[in-house]
Design a protein around this motif. Structure first.
Motif, PDB file in Angstrom:
ATOM      1  N   GLU A  87       6.563   6.513   4.067  1.00 17.53           N
ATOM      2  CA  GLU A  87       7.896   7.075   3.841  1.00 17.53           C
ATOM      3  C   GLU A  87       8.984   6.007   3.977  1.00 17.53           C
ATOM      4  N   GLU A  88       8.909   5.209   5.037  1.00 17.08           N
ATOM      5  CA  GLU A  88       9.933   4.182   5.250  1.00 17.08           C
ATOM      6  C   GLU A  88       9.862   3.107   4.172  1.00 17.08           C
ATOM      7  N   ARG A  89       8.643   2.667   3.835  1.00 13.29           N
ATOM      8  CA  ARG A  89       8.497   1.649   2.793  1.00 13.29           C
ATOM      9  C   ARG A  89       8.957   2.188   1.439  1.00 13.29           C
ATOM     10  N   GLY A 118       0.810  -1.208   0.000  1.00 13.17           N
ATOM     11  CA  GLY A 118       0.000   0.000   0.000  1.00 13.17           C
ATOM     12  C   GLY A 118       0.843   1.258   0.000  1.00 13.17           C
ATOM     13  N   GLY A 119       0.263   2.333  -0.517  1.00 14.13           N
ATOM     14  CA  GLY A 119       0.969   3.603  -0.572  1.00 14.13           C
ATOM     15  C   GLY A 119       0.038   4.765  -0.291  1.00 14.13           C
ATOM     16  N   THR A 120       0.471   5.663   0.596  1.00 13.90           N
ATOM     17  CA  THR A 120      -0.260   6.890   0.892  1.00 13.90           C
ATOM     18  C   THR A 120       0.637   8.056   0.503  1.00 13.90           C
ATOM     19  N   VAL A 121       0.186   8.872  -0.448  1.00 14.08           N
ATOM     20  CA  VAL A 121       1.044   9.923  -0.992  1.00 14.08           C
ATOM     21  C   VAL A 121       0.276  11.232  -1.126  1.00 14.08           C
ATOM     22  N   PRO A 166       5.608  10.672  -0.387  1.00 16.60           N
ATOM     23  CA  PRO A 166       5.080   9.660   0.542  1.00 16.60           C
ATOM     24  C   PRO A 166       4.674  10.299   1.863  1.00 16.60           C
ATOM     25  N   VAL A 167       3.617   9.761   2.461  1.00 17.32           N
ATOM     26  CA  VAL A 167       3.059  10.327   3.690  1.00 17.32           C
ATOM     27  C   VAL A 167       3.052   9.262   4.786  1.00 17.32           C
ATOM     28  N   GLY A 199      -0.894  19.962  -2.188  1.00 16.71           N
ATOM     29  CA  GLY A 199       0.066  20.959  -2.635  1.00 16.71           C
ATOM     30  C   GLY A 199       1.477  20.453  -2.813  1.00 16.71           C
ATOM     31  N   SER A 200       1.706  19.146  -2.682  1.00 13.17           N
ATOM     32  CA  SER A 200       3.054  18.596  -2.867  1.00 13.17           C
ATOM     33  C   SER A 200       3.507  18.808  -4.308  1.00 13.17           C
ATOM     34  N   SER A 201       4.804  19.048  -4.485  1.00  8.80           N
ATOM     35  CA  SER A 201       5.307  19.380  -5.816  1.00  8.80           C
ATOM     36  C   SER A 201       5.392  18.172  -6.736  1.00  8.80           C
TER      37      SER A 201
END
Length: 579
Positions: free
Chosen positions: A191-193, A133-136, A186-187, A180-182
């Motif tokens: 971030e670690e994964r 999974g990814g949260t960005v 990762p959130v 607003g991230s450029s």
């Protein structure tokens, strides 16, 4: 046949005629966690989106969620069906002017853009495909839609949300926040994964390059008769950075003295040095075997074949979620004294490949899939080792039983007081398997039809058909002590919005209390966008309403509630605390 249902923010199905429909607790959770779009894929696709609409031009704008279920439809078809239902059939007007309608506006206009670099997207794709999974975060709604479009088919669930780390999204494979991230940022736990996956991809690419170099070196030796010394000499000539330093100074000295006029910049020279160094390592090793570079086979074994193929699901479609495919020697290959270690690769998009496999007999196995079980397959090298088709032998059905009101597992292991039982019933109404403890996992045949039946002491029993393999939506059981909806719906309601009196921004987690009598208080908490609703207020009375929030002055006022079943509106503006 596609279906479209409209719900209010409390999860009640909406109809312009006021007819009661089904309820959807998932919608309620999505609203309170600021989810603007949710997508679920599988045998069917389910699109859920937030929108605002009003019955007439002068009416108050209401908030809704639309849930569209389709076999293979697109988001464009979803939006067209939604507008047709709301504006053509019902005569409502969709109002997309509010800030929280940015995702809907982008959907409606078909505006998407793909954020981030190729590397960023490769990392995210691997996180999704491996079920980590990814949260960005991304810049805006168009970037968010670009990502969920790009990876549709890779994830099971994806969402665009204001608050990406909310509880309602814990089981989503991809969560995107337009913050607003450029690029693609990762959130939280991602971030670690993210860094770990980045390094894993880098290592894999290096291994692939080494394999290519090794193959080229062996071709030069085998087919062109070049000796090790001749290959070294030619490589040194073509890659000046690998040449021996002259008496005039080291290679580094000469490069440094060249200054800005050098025909190569340092990054370019570094690339040649790295490639040349790898080649020399291979050469100095005396044309090492594939086993020394991490491939199957042992020292001295002839490299004979590539073993590749595709892992399929029960519908004969390539498996979209990553599965681990292992090729393990069944016996010591000819010419080797010890058996090499098994090698495992990830089947991205269902496809897998093992390069440079030595002659011998192997066992191919598929693991780490939550939806299907696969039998092992024997593979002989050399032989028919390409375009293998790996189909599942059985399906997996798993999930848990939860309390309708609390969403907590009904299990002593899940800190519940009792355990729920689950039966898997076949098409002939006979129990195929059963489990206790509030959670279950059954392995079943691919061709049958099945129903899940759950029960627990103190709860109404429930059943649900199995429509797809893998993790199921939680089976919700309602306590026999639950107050009926009719009893809960008596009285009137108070709703409105809590904002900062100075900036006008919404205040979330504000507490709204309506005091009916000493010790009898109705309470609600404002959502991420500042909205609240207090229900069950007795009609025909005047009651004190108090609103408070951390960092703000408390505001209170008396509200006159009159007609039964009427909704009263009160907005509150809180002044920031001076302390």
């Amino acid at each position: 046949m596609p279906s479209l249902r409209i719900y209010d923010t409390k999860g009640n199905e909406h109809s312009p005629t006021g007819e009661a429909g089904r309820s959807n607790e998932r919608v309620k959770d999505l609203f309170y966690d600021g989810v603007r779009l949710a997508i679920e894929t599988g045998r069917e696709r389910k699109f859920t989106t937030f929108f605002r609409a009003r019955e007439t031009r002068n009416a108050r704008t209401e908030q809704f969620y639309a849930v569209y279920t389709t076999r293979d439809g697109s988001m464009r078809e979803f939006i067209d069906a939604l507008r047709d239902r709301i504006e053509t059939e019902w005569g409502y007007t969709i109002d997309d002017s509010a800030d929280d309608m940015s995702v809907f506006r982008a959907l409606d206009a078909g505006r998407t853009s793909l954020p981030g670099s190729d590397q960023d997207r490769a990392i995210l794709e691997e996180l999704i495909g491996s079920r980590q999974g990814g949260t960005v975060g991304v810049r805006d709604a168009e970037n968010a839609l670009g990502l969920v479009n790009e990876f549709m088919g890779t994830y099971n669930r994806a969402a665009v949300a204001d608050s990406p780390e909310s509880n309602a999204l814990s089981d989503f494979d991809l969560v995107v926040a337009p913050n607003g991230s450029s690029a693609i940022a990762p959130v939280g736990d991602t971030e670690e994964r993210w860094e770990s996956t980045k390094e894993s991809i880098r290592s894999r690419l290096i291994d692939e390059e080494i394999a290519s170099i090794n193959e080229s070196v062996q071709t030069l030796s085998r087919e062109h008769g070049l000796s090790s010394s001749e290959i070294r000499r030619r490589v040194s000539q073509r890659v000046p950075a690998l040449s021996a330093p002259s008496s005039g100074g080291s290679t580094t000295d000469r490069l440094s003295s060249a200054g800005s006029s050098s025909r190569f910049d340092m990054a370019e020279i570094g690339k040649y040095v790295a490639i040349g160094a790898i080649v020399l390592i291979v050469l100095i090793g005396g044309f090492v075997g594939a086993s020394e570079l991490g491939y199957l086979g042992g020292g001295g074994g002839d490299i004979a074949a590539t073993v590749n193929g595709t892992v399929y699901d029960a519908n004969d479609e390539p498996l979209t979620t990553g599965a681990e495919v292992t090729l393990e020697p069944a016996a010591v290959p000819t010419g080797n004294e010890t058996a090499p270690e098994p090698v495992t690769v990830t089947a991205d998009g269902g496809e897998f490949a093992f390069q440079n496999v030595s002659a011998g007999n192997y066992t191919l196995s598929v693991e780490s899939t939550e939806r299907f079980a696969y039998d092992n397959r024997s593979v002989e090298v050399p032989g028919n080792t390409t375009d293998l088709e790996i189909s599942p032998a059985s399906g997996i059905v798993s999930g848990q039983v939860v309390d309708t009101e609390t969403d907590d597992p009904i299990s002593t292991n899940g800190d519940g007081e009792i355990d729920a039982s689950v039966e898997l019933v076949g098409g002939n109404n006979e129990t195929v398997a059963s489990a206790t403890g509030g959670s279950y996992e059954f392995t079943v045949g691919l061709d049958g039809s099945y129903t899940l039946r759950a029960s627990a002491d103190g709860y109404e029993s429930a059943e649900r058909p199995v429509e797809s393999f893998g993790e199921q939506e939680p089976i919700e059981l309602e306590s026999t002590d639950t107050v009926s909806e009719e009893e809960e719906s008596t009285g009137v309601a108070l709703e409105g919005k809590v904002t900062n009196a100075t900036s006008g921004n919404a205040i979330d987690v504000a507490t709204v209390e309506v005091t009916i009598a000493p010790g009898d208080v109705r309470t609600a908490t404002s959502s991420l966008i500042g909205e609240y609703e207090v229900t069950g207020i007795p009609s025909n009375g005047k009651y004190r309403v108090e609103v408070s929030a951390d960092g703000y002055e408390t505001e209170s006022r008396t509200v006159d509630f009159s007609e039964e079943n009427q909704v009263f509106e009160e907005d509150f503006e809180l002044d920031p605390s001076q302390s």
